[in-house]
Motif scaffolding. Structure first.
Motif, PDB file in Angstrom:
ATOM      1  N   GLN A 172      50.352  -3.660 -13.048  1.00 31.25           N
ATOM      2  CA  GLN A 172      50.287  -4.839 -12.288  1.00 31.25           C
ATOM      3  C   GLN A 172      49.564  -5.672 -11.692  1.00 31.25           C
ATOM      4  N   LEU A 173      49.496  -6.552 -10.802  1.00 32.07           N
ATOM      5  CA  LEU A 173      48.359  -7.333 -10.091  1.00 32.07           C
ATOM      6  C   LEU A 173      47.197  -6.252  -9.657  1.00 32.07           C
ATOM      7  N   HIS A 174      48.191  -5.715  -9.102  1.00 29.14           N
ATOM      8  CA  HIS A 174      47.181  -4.784  -7.826  1.00 29.14           C
ATOM      9  C   HIS A 174      45.978  -3.832  -9.032  1.00 29.14           C
ATOM     10  N   LEU A 175      45.894  -3.957 -10.154  1.00 22.40           N
ATOM     11  CA  LEU A 175      44.938  -3.761 -11.203  1.00 22.40           C
ATOM     12  C   LEU A 175      43.256  -4.607 -10.880  1.00 22.40           C
ATOM     13  N   LEU A 176      43.843  -5.845 -10.696  1.00 23.96           N
ATOM     14  CA  LEU A 176      42.752  -6.708 -10.149  1.00 23.96           C
ATOM     15  C   LEU A 176      42.171  -5.887  -8.425  1.00 23.96           C
ATOM     16  N   PHE A 177      42.805  -5.830  -7.806  1.00 23.71           N
ATOM     17  CA  PHE A 177      42.402  -5.133  -6.757  1.00 23.71           C
ATOM     18  C   PHE A 177      41.312  -4.390  -6.995  1.00 23.71           C
ATOM     19  N   VAL A 178      41.824  -3.135  -7.650  1.00 20.36           N
ATOM     20  CA  VAL A 178      41.289  -1.986  -7.620  1.00 20.36           C
ATOM     21  C   VAL A 178      39.747  -2.885  -8.709  1.00 20.36           C
ATOM     22  N   GLY A 179      39.934  -2.952  -9.638  1.00 19.55           N
ATOM     23  CA  GLY A 179      38.793  -3.439 -10.572  1.00 19.55           C
ATOM     24  C   GLY A 179      37.832  -4.252  -9.647  1.00 19.55           C
ATOM     25  N   ASN A 180      38.353  -5.536  -8.497  1.00 21.50           N
ATOM     26  CA  ASN A 180      37.541  -5.627  -8.337  1.00 21.50           C
ATOM     27  C   ASN A 180      36.839  -4.896  -7.492  1.00 21.50           C
ATOM     28  N   ALA A 181      36.761  -4.244  -6.791  1.00 27.06           N
ATOM     29  CA  ALA A 181      36.791  -3.501  -5.985  1.00 27.06           C
ATOM     30  C   ALA A 181      35.364  -2.193  -6.804  1.00 27.06           C
ATOM     31  N   LEU A 182      35.514  -1.735  -7.486  1.00 30.37           N
ATOM     32  CA  LEU A 182      34.770  -0.864  -8.529  1.00 30.37           C
ATOM     33  C   LEU A 182      33.891  -1.796  -8.596  1.00 30.37           C
ATOM     34  N   GLY A 183      33.988  -3.155  -9.203  1.00 35.74           N
ATOM     35  CA  GLY A 183      32.967  -3.800 -10.066  1.00 35.74           C
ATOM     36  C   GLY A 183      31.387  -4.312  -8.824  1.00 35.74           C
ATOM     37  N   ALA A 184      32.444  -4.213  -7.580  1.00 34.66           N
ATOM     38  CA  ALA A 184      31.676  -4.919  -6.778  1.00 34.66           C
ATOM     39  C   ALA A 184      30.819  -3.026  -6.402  1.00 34.66           C
ATOM     40  N   LEU A 185      31.099  -2.477  -6.351  1.00 34.73           N
ATOM     41  CA  LEU A 185      30.487  -1.347  -5.781  1.00 34.73           C
ATOM     42  C   LEU A 185      29.721  -0.932  -7.396  1.00 34.73           C
ATOM     43  N   LEU A 186      29.793  -1.123  -8.087  1.00 37.34           N
ATOM     44  CA  LEU A 186      28.833  -0.704  -9.783  1.00 37.34           C
ATOM     45  C   LEU A 186      27.606  -1.909  -9.360  1.00 37.34           C
ATOM     46  N   ALA A 187      27.891  -3.663  -9.227  1.00 39.73           N
ATOM     47  CA  ALA A 187      27.034  -4.409  -8.746  1.00 39.73           C
ATOM     48  C   ALA A 187      26.412  -4.225  -8.185  1.00 39.73           C
ATOM     49  N   VAL A 188      26.399  -3.813  -6.242  1.00 38.86           N
ATOM     50  CA  VAL A 188      26.245  -3.309  -5.763  1.00 38.86           C
ATOM     51  C   VAL A 188      24.921  -2.011  -5.773  1.00 38.86           C
ATOM     52  N   SER A 189      25.345  -1.148  -6.714  1.00 39.82           N
ATOM     53  CA  SER A 189      24.457   0.127  -7.334  1.00 39.82           C
ATOM     54  C   SER A 189      23.618  -0.195  -7.933  1.00 39.82           C
ATOM     55  N   SER A 190      24.195  -1.218  -9.230  1.00 36.34           N
ATOM     56  CA  SER A 190      23.125  -1.809  -9.704  1.00 36.34           C
ATOM     57  C   SER A 190      21.659  -2.641  -9.156  1.00 36.34           C
ATOM     58  N   ILE A 191      22.103  -3.665  -8.780  1.00 34.81           N
ATOM     59  CA  ILE A 191      21.074  -3.867  -7.467  1.00 34.81           C
ATOM     60  C   ILE A 191      19.802  -2.681  -6.966  1.00 34.81           C
ATOM     61  N   SER A 192      20.542  -1.709  -5.841  1.00 32.64           N
ATOM     62  CA  SER A 192      20.251  -1.601  -5.057  1.00 32.64           C
ATOM     63  C   SER A 192      19.801  -0.007  -5.677  1.00 32.64           C
ATOM     64  N   ILE A 193      19.690   0.270  -7.311  1.00 32.85           N
ATOM     65  CA  ILE A 193      19.003   1.181  -7.727  1.00 32.85           C
ATOM     66  C   ILE A 193      18.202   0.400  -8.749  1.00 32.85           C
ATOM     67  N   PHE A 194      18.613  -0.392  -9.838  1.00 29.00           N
ATOM     68  CA  PHE A 194      17.559  -0.446 -10.174  1.00 29.00           C
ATOM     69  C   PHE A 194      16.486  -1.656 -10.469  1.00 29.00           C
ATOM     70  N   LEU A 195      16.747  -2.619  -8.975  1.00 29.03           N
ATOM     71  CA  LEU A 195      15.712  -3.186  -8.880  1.00 29.03           C
ATOM     72  C   LEU A 195      14.620  -3.032  -8.072  1.00 29.03           C
ATOM     73  N   ARG A 196      13.476  -2.971  -8.276  1.00 25.39           N
ATOM     74  CA  ARG A 196      12.423  -2.507  -7.654  1.00 25.39           C
ATOM     75  C   ARG A 196      11.507  -3.582  -7.146  1.00 25.39           C
ATOM     76  N   SER A 197      11.442  -3.433  -5.353  1.00 28.68           N
ATOM     77  CA  SER A 197      11.235  -4.476  -4.277  1.00 28.68           C
ATOM     78  C   SER A 197       9.522  -4.951  -4.848  1.00 28.68           C
ATOM     79  N   LYS A 198       8.853  -3.956  -5.362  1.00 29.57           N
ATOM     80  CA  LYS A 198       7.366  -4.733  -5.673  1.00 29.57           C
ATOM     81  C   LYS A 198       7.740  -5.731  -6.808  1.00 29.57           C
ATOM     82  N   TRP A 199       9.054  -5.772  -7.839  1.00 31.81           N
ATOM     83  CA  TRP A 199       9.004  -7.016  -8.676  1.00 31.81           C
ATOM     84  C   TRP A 199       9.395  -8.135  -7.687  1.00 31.81           C
ATOM     85  N   THR A 200      10.164  -8.243  -6.077  1.00 35.71           N
ATOM     86  CA  THR A 200      10.414  -9.274  -6.139  1.00 35.71           C
ATOM     87  C   THR A 200       9.379  -9.812  -4.451  1.00 35.71           C
ATOM     88  N   ASP A 201       8.112  -9.220  -4.707  1.00 30.10           N
ATOM     89  CA  ASP A 201       7.275  -9.213  -3.553  1.00 30.10           C
ATOM     90  C   ASP A 201       7.981  -8.762  -2.388  1.00 30.10           C
TER      91      ASP A 201
END
Length: 310
Positions: A172-201
């Protein structure tokens, strides 16, 4: 000297992971969103109008969030907030079938689209800014293509998989909504966890901001006016850009490219469905074909850019 001795691999890995999950998040709505709109009964003209409204709204929003990120120095936090809020508005589109009238559905989708684009604030540009600042720290600005290609990898993998799930597995097309939310969660987590503030000054900017009130009076007396770093307002930057012919030409070129890319993003799948009665998996695989041309160029861009120029 410390930056030269520092290992660049953790930073490069963090940026690559961030691009991978950001484009995974994009995959669920970028091309397949037109299938959601058509399932709501909207036609091509209405879909195009919503896209236009979103673009107009994104122009001031992109500048606003960019200024907020620079002025506060909290670039990761601003980017994460933009992604989270934008994904929330995208999820609200699933409530459209509860509206009975066609006009009501169109107005609701248009409002949600505008709010989504305003909240998003050119998140891709924000991540690119973080990446370029990090690469500058390691004296490897031309290496951006190698890191960006991992976004192309997830983009190319996700589309045929989604097409398979929607077409062969009758998802169903609702699969896109679920995947979109999970993708956003993974993107926010990767940016928050892996990127270090010292690298971006961000850490150094925060320290400078904290020390500025105490040092301002002393600096005014000790630092000559000619040696102080110039600061320009947003309007001054716009005036400088508009006064340079090369910048105006570049902006016109970018605008032409953006119009073409927007037409592809909005209408390619709709065209394939109406003209060729294409299956969802074939639509997804068409994106993979384009990615197969992108990845080699990104992979060798660090050697190509110094020779050919951007």
């Amino acid at each position: 000297m410390a930056a030269e001795l520092e290992d660049h691999r953790p930073a490069f890995f963090a940026i690559s992971v961030s691009y991978f999950f950001l484009f995974l998040y994009y995959s669920f709505f970028a091309r397949f969103s037109v299938l959601i709109y058509t399932s709501y009964g909207l036609n091509a003209r209405e879909i195009g109008t919503m896209g236009l409204l979103g673009i107009v709204a994104s122009i001031p929003a992109s500048s606003f969030w960019g200024v907020v990120a620079d002025r506060t120095g909290r670039r990761k936090l601003v980017l994460a907030c933009c992604l989270g809020i934008a994904a929330t508005f995208q999820t609200l589109l699933c409530l459209t079938p509860k509206i009975q009238s066609h006009t009501g559905k169109f107005i609701y989708c248009s409002v949600v689209m505008v709010m989504y684009t305003m909240a998003r604030g050119n998140d891709y540009g924000q991540l690119k800014g973080i990446a370029m600042r990090t690469l500058e720290r390691f004296k490897r600005p031309a290496a951006w293509g190698w890191l960006r290609l991992w976004g192309a990898v997830s983009w190319g993998i996700a589309h045929p998989v989604l097409g398979y799930l929607l077409d062969v597995e009758h998802g169903q097309l609702h699969l896109l909504f679920v995947g979109n939310a999970l993708g956003a969660l993974l993107a926010v987590s990767s940016i928050s966890i892996f990127l270090r503030s010292k690298w971006t000054d961000e850490q150094s900017e925060a320290c400078e901001a904290a020390a500025e009130p105490n040092m301002e009076a002393a600096e005014e007396n000790s630092v000559p006016e000619s040696s102080r770093a110039p600061k320009a307002s947003v309007m001054e930057v716009v005036r400088i850009v508009c006064s340079r012919l090369d910048m105006i030409t570049w902006l016109l070129c970018a605008a032409t490219q953006a119009m073409g890319m927007q037409h592809v993003s909005q209408f390619l799948f709709l065209y394939m469905e109406e003209r060729f009665h294409s299956s969802d998996i074939l639509m997804g695989f068409s994106v993979t074909v384009t990615v197969l041309f992108e990845i080699p160029i990104f992979a060798v861009s660090e050697r190509l850019v110094p020779k050919l120029g951007p």
